[in-house]
Design a protein around this motif. Structure first.
Motif, PDB file in Angstrom:
ATOM      1  N   ARG A   7       0.830  -1.201   0.000  1.00  0.00           N
ATOM      2  CA  ARG A   7       0.000   0.000   0.000  1.00  0.00           C
ATOM      3  C   ARG A   7       0.867   1.255   0.000  1.00  0.00           C
ATOM      4  O   ARG A   7       2.031   1.224   0.361  1.00  0.00           O
ATOM      5  N   SER A  28      -5.110   4.478   6.387  1.00  0.00           N
ATOM      6  CA  SER A  28      -6.548   4.708   6.542  1.00  0.00           C
ATOM      7  C   SER A  28      -6.911   4.682   8.018  1.00  0.00           C
ATOM      8  O   SER A  28      -6.135   4.234   8.868  1.00  0.00           O
ATOM      9  N   ARG A  29      -8.111   5.132   8.327  1.00  0.00           N
ATOM     10  CA  ARG A  29      -8.561   5.132   9.718  1.00  0.00           C
ATOM     11  C   ARG A  29      -8.590   3.712  10.277  1.00  0.00           C
ATOM     12  O   ARG A  29      -8.194   3.472  11.424  1.00  0.00           O
ATOM     13  N   GLU A  76      -6.671   1.227   9.361  1.00  0.00           N
ATOM     14  CA  GLU A  76      -5.285   0.817   9.596  1.00  0.00           C
ATOM     15  C   GLU A  76      -4.730   1.436  10.869  1.00  0.00           C
ATOM     16  O   GLU A  76      -3.994   0.788  11.625  1.00  0.00           O
ATOM     17  N   THR A  86      -4.152  10.523  12.044  1.00  0.00           N
ATOM     18  CA  THR A  86      -3.210   9.436  12.322  1.00  0.00           C
ATOM     19  C   THR A  86      -2.632   9.522  13.730  1.00  0.00           C
ATOM     20  O   THR A  86      -1.764   8.726  14.098  1.00  0.00           O
TER      21      THR A  86
END
Length: 547
Positions: free
Chosen positions: A47, A52-53, A55, A111
């Motif tokens: 990736r 992402s949220r 992840e 993040t």
């Protein structure tokens, strides 16, 4: 799920709740593969882009769960610096003796994952609860493409920095009761800026102050420069006995310095007694605990013109009443220098005129005069003001400035406090004290008998040079660029303003040096604008309070 451990994910808030033996945990959100990656990424292309949220939640949960159960290697595998993370997290349990770890993550923002720690520090039959908060960010692994914790030392504890270690045991040095020159107790609670200073004083002189060490959880600071970085106590399990350590500080001057910097972000100030070299106050207002007042290294702008003016006088280039024309611009070896916006040129200006107005072009033009060389400013700074030799012994970690011999455009830039010149408020306060008295007295924070090493020495200035510098600095304070900041201060006063342009900054750094009676003060505020705007009021407030 392991008995005594529960996990929950509600509304973006993840928690690892620990019971029973105190360090069990559970990997949540999604199953975790043996290689430390998530099942969602297995057999898929690497990736890219921000995590992402989902992840972020997954990585945060797995990292905190492994940490909570004491699996240092497992937790480290979810970071982007596994080797260092594993070492620190192992030390968290084995060296810091932290047990019964309960980690509760707060609401994720992008993040960033904030979390709280509830744990117990247990050592040789003594234990105490530990509570604090920290945070980390989840980033995309450069090579793996995995979502990983961006490893920094302050993930483990917000006051931990790279190379520091957490330890629990008998303290490295007994506690101290630091007192000022009149015997008044100095504490970090009353004087927040002194916290890192008091930590260093304890580390260096605690054994000689007559106390007895206690049992503590403490940060052992990395000693990158071999100067004794000190320790910071986080939790006391058994009280020691404090010994008394006398300093040169003045509680009243320190209060004034703390209050002055509190009004301006990223600011620092130092007050020195010129007749002795003793430091009366040191204060910083910063987001970190860095003692920029003593250890900072930044271009000082036009406050450097105190040293440059002394060089011009000492080398016979000009004198206070001699010519120093202020032109609209000046070019030195292909680089063009300008003055502050709106400054009118003055072809008939004297050195005193150009000093008081802080005319850059006048000084740039004079740097070309014989017998000056590329090394002349370095020699003046080193031999007369004691700068740039790396030999000051102040009692704590400090820098004594950098004034290198420079060729090309930097020779002219150095003369106006840009280029390669770097100072801090301690250095500038000392420069001001030398200009006042003609004698260089290396600044100290503790009695010289405690330091145990020879203090730095320098030649100082002739009476004629001192008289001219004081004349120019008084004019600056009364009618020049320092007049607004120094307004209302009577008696024998002097000042010099400075603003230093820094690439990437919206506003220049603000510098100001001033004296009144037997007190020399210098301040700096990063991105504070012109010298008189921010640093000037700080200096004036400390001068007004006196020693």
């Amino acid at each position: 799920m392991r008995k005594g451990a529960k996990a929950a994910l509600v509304g973006g808030v993840f928690a690892v709740l620990v019971g029973g033996s105190g360090y069990g945990a559970y990997n949540v959100v999604t199953a975790v593969n043996a290689d430390g990656g998530s099942s969602s990424g297995k057999n898929s292309a690497r990736r890219s882009g921000p995590p992402s949220r989902a992840e972020v939640k997954e990585t945060a949960g797995a990292f905190l769960a492994a940490w909570a159960k004491g699996d240092a290697d497992g937790a480290a595998a979810y970071t982007d610096n596994a080797a260092v993370a594993a070492e620190v997290l192992t030390g968290y349990r084995e060296d810091a003796h932290i047990r019964k770890v309960r980690l509760t993550a707060g609401r994720i923002s992008g993040t960033r994952v904030p979390f709280t720690v509830r744990a117990t520090v247990a050592y040789e039959g003594k234990s105490k609860a530990l509570r604090y908060s920290s945070a980390f960010r989840v980033v995309r692994g450069v090579h793996s493409g995995r979502a990983l914790v961006d490893w920094r030392a302050d993930v483990v504890h917000p006051e931990l920095r790279a190379g520091d270690t957490l330890e629990t045991g008998e303290a490295g040095a007994p506690p101290i009761r630091a007192v000022d020159r009149d015997g008044r107790t100095l504490t970090a609670k009353a004087h927040p800026s002194l916290a890192p200073v008091l930590d260093q004083l304890r580390s260096r002189y605690g054994d000689r102050a007559g106390g007895r060490p206690g049992v503590e959880l403490y940060i052992d600071r990395a000693d990158h420069e071999g100067a004794g970085a000190g320790t910071k106590t986080l939790l006391t399990l058994a009280e020691g006995r404090a010994g008394t350590l006398r300093t040169t500080l003045s509680a009243s001057a320190q209060r004034a310095a703390e209050a002055a910097v509190a009004r301006y972000a990223e600011s620092s100030v130092v007050a020195v007694e010129p007749s002795t070299g003793e430091v009366l106050a040191v204060a910083n207002h910063r987001e970190d605990e860095f003692n920029a007042a003593f250890e900072g290294k930044l271009a000082p702008g036009s406050t450097m013109k105190i040293v440059t003016a002394a060089m011009l006088i000492d080398r016979g280039v000009t004198k206070a009443s001699g010519p120093a024309p202020c032109t609209p611009e000046a070019t030195w070896q292909s680089q063009t220098f300008h003055n502050l916006k709106g400054m009118a040129p003055d072809a008939k200006a004297t050195l005193a005129d150009s000093f008081a107005r802080s005319c850059n072009t006048a000084f740039v033009k004079l740097v070309d005069e014989k017998p000056l060389t590329d090394a002349s400013l370095t020699e003046e700074a080193r031999d007369n003001f004691g700068l740039g030799r790396d030999d000051w012994r102040t009692g704590i970690t400090s820098s004594d400035g950098t004034v290198p011999a420079s060729t090309g455009p930097d020779r002219a830039a150095n003369a106006i406090g840009q280029g390669q010149v770097q100072l801090n408020p301690l250095n500038l306060a000392s420069v001001t004290a030398t200009a006042m008295t003609g004698s260089f007295r290396q600044p100290v924070l503790v009695p010289k008998s405690l330091i145990g090493e020879e203090l730095a020495t320098a030649r100082g200035l002739s009476a004629g040079t001192v008289a001219q510098l004081r004349q120019m600095m008084r004019r600056t304070a009364v009618t020049g660029t320092g007049a607004r900041a120094m307004a209302g201060l009577g008696g024998d006063v002097g000042a010099k303003t400075g603003s230093a342009e820094v690439d990437g900054q919206r506003r220049p750094n603000s510098w100001f040096a001033g004296y009144r009676g037997d007190l020399a003060v210098a301040a700096m505020a990063q991105e504070g604008g012109h010298g008189g705007d921010t640093a000037g009021p700080i200096v004036a407030a400390v001068l007004r309070a006196g020693g």
